[in-house]
Motif scaffolding. Sequence first.
Motif, PDB file in Angstrom:
ATOM      1  N   PRO A 229       0.813  -1.232   0.000  1.00  0.00           N
ATOM      2  CA  PRO A 229       0.000   0.000   0.000  1.00  0.00           C
ATOM      3  C   PRO A 229       0.841   1.273   0.000  1.00  0.00           C
ATOM      4  CG  PRO A 229      -0.929  -1.592   1.522  1.00  0.00           C
ATOM      5  CD  PRO A 229       0.397  -2.162   1.077  1.00  0.00           C
ATOM      6  N   TYR A 230       1.956   1.260   0.740  1.00  0.00           N
ATOM      7  CA  TYR A 230       2.865   2.413   0.715  1.00  0.00           C
ATOM      8  C   TYR A 230       3.417   2.623  -0.694  1.00  0.00           C
ATOM      9  CZ  TYR A 230       7.482   4.610   0.868  1.00  0.00           C
ATOM     10  OH  TYR A 230       8.583   5.381   0.595  1.00  0.00           O
ATOM     11  N   MET A 231       3.844   1.541  -1.336  1.00  0.00           N
ATOM     12  CA  MET A 231       4.404   1.655  -2.679  1.00  0.00           C
ATOM     13  C   MET A 231       3.353   2.154  -3.670  1.00  0.00           C
ATOM     14  SD  MET A 231       7.662   0.954  -2.711  1.00  0.00           S
ATOM     15  CE  MET A 231       8.045   0.486  -4.388  1.00  0.00           C
ATOM     16  N   GLU A 232       2.106   1.763  -3.473  1.00  0.00           N
ATOM     17  CA  GLU A 232       1.064   2.251  -4.376  1.00  0.00           C
ATOM     18  C   GLU A 232       0.862   3.760  -4.211  1.00  0.00           C
ATOM     19  OE1 GLU A 232      -3.006   0.842  -6.456  1.00  0.00           O
ATOM     20  OE2 GLU A 232      -2.533  -0.037  -4.500  1.00  0.00           O
ATOM     21  N   GLN A 233       0.970   4.261  -2.999  1.00  0.00           N
ATOM     22  CA  GLN A 233       0.910   5.709  -2.781  1.00  0.00           C
ATOM     23  C   GLN A 233       2.053   6.415  -3.504  1.00  0.00           C
ATOM     24  OE1 GLN A 233       0.937   5.930   1.590  1.00  0.00           O
ATOM     25  NE2 GLN A 233      -1.173   6.654   1.520  1.00  0.00           N
ATOM     26  N   ILE A 234       3.228   5.810  -3.448  1.00  0.00           N
ATOM     27  CA  ILE A 234       4.396   6.379  -4.121  1.00  0.00           C
ATOM     28  C   ILE A 234       4.162   6.426  -5.631  1.00  0.00           C
ATOM     29  CG2 ILE A 234       6.810   5.932  -4.718  1.00  0.00           C
ATOM     30  CD1 ILE A 234       6.548   7.126  -1.970  1.00  0.00           C
ATOM     31  N   PHE A 235       3.652   5.347  -6.191  1.00  0.00           N
ATOM     32  CA  PHE A 235       3.361   5.325  -7.630  1.00  0.00           C
ATOM     33  C   PHE A 235       2.373   6.426  -8.003  1.00  0.00           C
ATOM     34  CE2 PHE A 235       5.620   1.421  -8.065  1.00  0.00           C
ATOM     35  CZ  PHE A 235       5.811   1.224  -9.420  1.00  0.00           C
ATOM     36  N   ALA A 236       1.293   6.537  -7.235  1.00  0.00           N
ATOM     37  CA  ALA A 236       0.283   7.545  -7.535  1.00  0.00           C
ATOM     38  C   ALA A 236       0.877   8.951  -7.497  1.00  0.00           C
ATOM     39  CB  ALA A 236      -0.874   7.426  -6.547  1.00  0.00           C
ATOM     40  N   PHE A 237       1.765   9.187  -6.527  1.00  0.00           N
ATOM     41  CA  PHE A 237       2.385  10.503  -6.393  1.00  0.00           C
ATOM     42  C   PHE A 237       3.234  10.842  -7.621  1.00  0.00           C
ATOM     43  CE2 PHE A 237       6.175  12.969  -5.325  1.00  0.00           C
ATOM     44  CZ  PHE A 237       5.611  14.122  -4.806  1.00  0.00           C
ATOM     45  N   PHE A 238       4.112   9.912  -8.023  1.00  0.00           N
ATOM     46  CA  PHE A 238       5.007  10.229  -9.137  1.00  0.00           C
ATOM     47  C   PHE A 238       4.293  10.203 -10.486  1.00  0.00           C
ATOM     48  CE2 PHE A 238       8.404   9.157  -6.027  1.00  0.00           C
ATOM     49  CZ  PHE A 238       9.101  10.357  -6.113  1.00  0.00           C
ATOM     50  N   GLU A 239       3.225   9.451 -10.600  1.00  0.00           N
ATOM     51  CA  GLU A 239       2.414   9.518 -11.817  1.00  0.00           C
ATOM     52  C   GLU A 239       1.838  10.926 -11.981  1.00  0.00           C
ATOM     53  OE1 GLU A 239       1.065   4.843 -11.339  1.00  0.00           O
ATOM     54  OE2 GLU A 239      -0.370   6.446 -10.928  1.00  0.00           O
ATOM     55  N   LYS A 240       1.277  11.463 -10.916  1.00  0.00           N
ATOM     56  CA  LYS A 240       0.689  12.808 -10.976  1.00  0.00           C
ATOM     57  C   LYS A 240       1.773  13.872 -11.151  1.00  0.00           C
ATOM     58  CE  LYS A 240      -2.724  15.829  -8.807  1.00  0.00           C
ATOM     59  NZ  LYS A 240      -2.016  17.050  -9.198  1.00  0.00           N
ATOM     60  N   LEU A 241       2.888  13.705 -10.451  1.00  0.00           N
ATOM     61  CA  LEU A 241       3.985  14.671 -10.575  1.00  0.00           C
ATOM     62  C   LEU A 241       4.477  14.726 -12.013  1.00  0.00           C
ATOM     63  CD1 LEU A 241       5.721  16.541  -8.709  1.00  0.00           C
ATOM     64  CD2 LEU A 241       7.430  14.710  -8.712  1.00  0.00           C
ATOM     65  N   SER A 242       4.612  13.573 -12.637  1.00  0.00           N
ATOM     66  CA  SER A 242       5.040  13.519 -14.032  1.00  0.00           C
ATOM     67  C   SER A 242       4.025  14.206 -14.942  1.00  0.00           C
ATOM     68  CB  SER A 242       5.225  12.063 -14.461  1.00  0.00           C
ATOM     69  OG  SER A 242       5.521  11.976 -15.838  1.00  0.00           O
ATOM     70  N   SER A 243       2.753  13.910 -14.750  1.00  0.00           N
ATOM     71  CA  SER A 243       1.709  14.518 -15.599  1.00  0.00           C
ATOM     72  C   SER A 243       1.658  16.032 -15.423  1.00  0.00           C
ATOM     73  CB  SER A 243       0.348  13.912 -15.258  1.00  0.00           C
ATOM     74  OG  SER A 243       0.284  12.560 -15.635  1.00  0.00           O
ATOM     75  N   ASP A 244       1.772  16.482 -14.171  1.00  0.00           N
ATOM     76  CA  ASP A 244       1.710  17.923 -13.908  1.00  0.00           C
ATOM     77  C   ASP A 244       2.899  18.659 -14.511  1.00  0.00           C
ATOM     78  OD1 ASP A 244      -0.632  17.497 -12.541  1.00  0.00           O
ATOM     79  OD2 ASP A 244       0.244  17.739 -10.546  1.00  0.00           O
ATOM     80  N   PHE A 245       4.076  18.058 -14.436  1.00  0.00           N
ATOM     81  CA  PHE A 245       5.281  18.745 -14.908  1.00  0.00           C
ATOM     82  C   PHE A 245       5.518  18.551 -16.402  1.00  0.00           C
ATOM     83  CE2 PHE A 245       9.964  18.520 -15.671  1.00  0.00           C
ATOM     84  CZ  PHE A 245      10.208  19.884 -15.585  1.00  0.00           C
ATOM     85  N   LEU A 246       5.388  17.317 -16.881  1.00  0.00           N
ATOM     86  CA  LEU A 246       5.707  17.013 -18.276  1.00  0.00           C
ATOM     87  C   LEU A 246       4.507  17.118 -19.205  1.00  0.00           C
ATOM     88  CD1 LEU A 246       7.941  13.842 -17.702  1.00  0.00           C
ATOM     89  CD2 LEU A 246       8.750  16.144 -18.297  1.00  0.00           C
ATOM     90  N   GLY A 247       3.313  17.007 -18.627  1.00  0.00           N
ATOM     91  CA  GLY A 247       2.113  16.970 -19.447  1.00  0.00           C
ATOM     92  C   GLY A 247       1.738  15.562 -19.865  1.00  0.00           C
ATOM     93  N   TYR A 248       2.499  14.587 -19.429  1.00  0.00           N
ATOM     94  CA  TYR A 248       2.206  13.173 -19.695  1.00  0.00           C
ATOM     95  C   TYR A 248       2.968  12.348 -18.673  1.00  0.00           C
ATOM     96  CZ  TYR A 248       6.889  12.586 -21.712  1.00  0.00           C
ATOM     97  OH  TYR A 248       8.255  12.525 -21.891  1.00  0.00           O
ATOM     98  N   GLU A 249       2.673  11.052 -18.599  1.00  0.00           N
ATOM     99  CA  GLU A 249       3.389  10.180 -17.679  1.00  0.00           C
ATOM    100  C   GLU A 249       4.611   9.588 -18.370  1.00  0.00           C
ATOM    101  OE1 GLU A 249       1.198   7.313 -15.420  1.00  0.00           O
ATOM    102  OE2 GLU A 249      -0.479   8.691 -15.103  1.00  0.00           O
ATOM    103  N   VAL A 250       5.768   9.894 -17.823  1.00  0.00           N
ATOM    104  CA  VAL A 250       7.023   9.404 -18.358  1.00  0.00           C
ATOM    105  C   VAL A 250       7.068   7.883 -18.248  1.00  0.00           C
ATOM    106  CG1 VAL A 250       8.225   9.522 -16.131  1.00  0.00           C
ATOM    107  CG2 VAL A 250       9.537   9.767 -18.248  1.00  0.00           C
ATOM    108  N   LYS A 251       7.863   7.263 -19.097  1.00  0.00           N
ATOM    109  CA  LYS A 251       8.159   5.843 -18.905  1.00  0.00           C
ATOM    110  C   LYS A 251       8.999   5.744 -17.629  1.00  0.00           C
ATOM    111  CE  LYS A 251       7.927   4.510 -23.772  1.00  0.00           C
ATOM    112  NZ  LYS A 251       8.662   4.001 -24.962  1.00  0.00           N
ATOM    113  N   GLN A 252       8.416   5.201 -16.595  1.00  0.00           N
ATOM    114  CA  GLN A 252       9.004   5.271 -15.269  1.00  0.00           C
ATOM    115  C   GLN A 252      10.178   4.304 -15.092  1.00  0.00           C
ATOM    116  OE1 GLN A 252       7.926   7.580 -13.232  1.00  0.00           O
ATOM    117  NE2 GLN A 252       5.727   7.864 -13.472  1.00  0.00           N
TER     118      GLN A 252
END
Length: 320
Positions: free
Chosen positions: A213-236
């Motif tokens: 569950p902690y790791m899923e929170q981390i994924f959700a955070f960086f998915e949104k951070l990528s979308s907000d900054f890059l305009g899309y989700e980077v290949k993580q």
Amino acid sequence: MIKRLIIAALFISLSASLSISPTRGQDKSLNRLATRAVAITFDDLPATHGDYATMSDTTKRLLASIASNRVPAIGFVNEGKLFHPGEIDRRTDLLRMWLDAGLELGNHTFSHVYIDQVPFSKYQEEVIRGETVTRMLLNQRGQKLRYFRHTQLRTGPTPEYKALLDRFLAERGYTIAPVTIDNQDFMFADIYSRAKARGDRETMKRVGAAYVPYMEQIFAFFEKLSSDFLGYEVKQVLLLHANELNADYFDDLVRMMRNRGYAFITLEEALKDKAYALADAQTTRGLSWIHRWMIAKGQPMRPEPGEPEFITALFRAGRR
């Protein structure tokens, strides 16, 4: 008539599959469309904790999970861990197991040195000493040592140091292995391994239950951070460690990632994403490259999700 209808239906189905956007990955292991992509990387090979028997058990179970889930991965080696009296050959065989599984190896320095505590010349030495066995093993299979992962994800205490290191690594033929999904799995793993050593199954279960569950929170955070900054989700690019916790819970992590729509790709494929050509800022902290790209553009960082309080407390208690 029926035959023509069947042929028409097959043609429509094939046409639809060929029209998929090239930015979308195909998760062949589940034969379904995946809308996200991630490369899985493991640090601190042969393993983070224990004697040879523990390292061997961790390696076998982790590789079995990687293989059963058909996940491409790369492991970054600390060669200093190989040089234990009477065990050099056996510990080197653990690295061969990664290659036998069709996986790749990279350099993570000889002794996991702290970059902010040594001069540049010492870090150079750590890079060179850290590649000797790994390069030999890869060469024996007709492969090249391609990737370097910074220790603690710190790229240098000053911009000048970072620039020197970047140039040095390029001259030795390395591609830097960035991380976009950083996390504190090492804290969970430290508590888990100590609990396992003393037979404390209750703590092991509690840590394991909180980990995914902690790791899923981390994924959700960086998915949104990528979308907000890059305009899309980077290949993580996900950072994990070769430890007992991940040997036991990698199946659960894979399930979580697949449920979030991830296909599993190689590090080489991930780095083809245009975002990895962005300038990354020098920092004195180990940070996700998304944060580094933001800082380079003059944007502030955002606080990441923290680990549960009981994890922080148990980790600190174990370090006293």
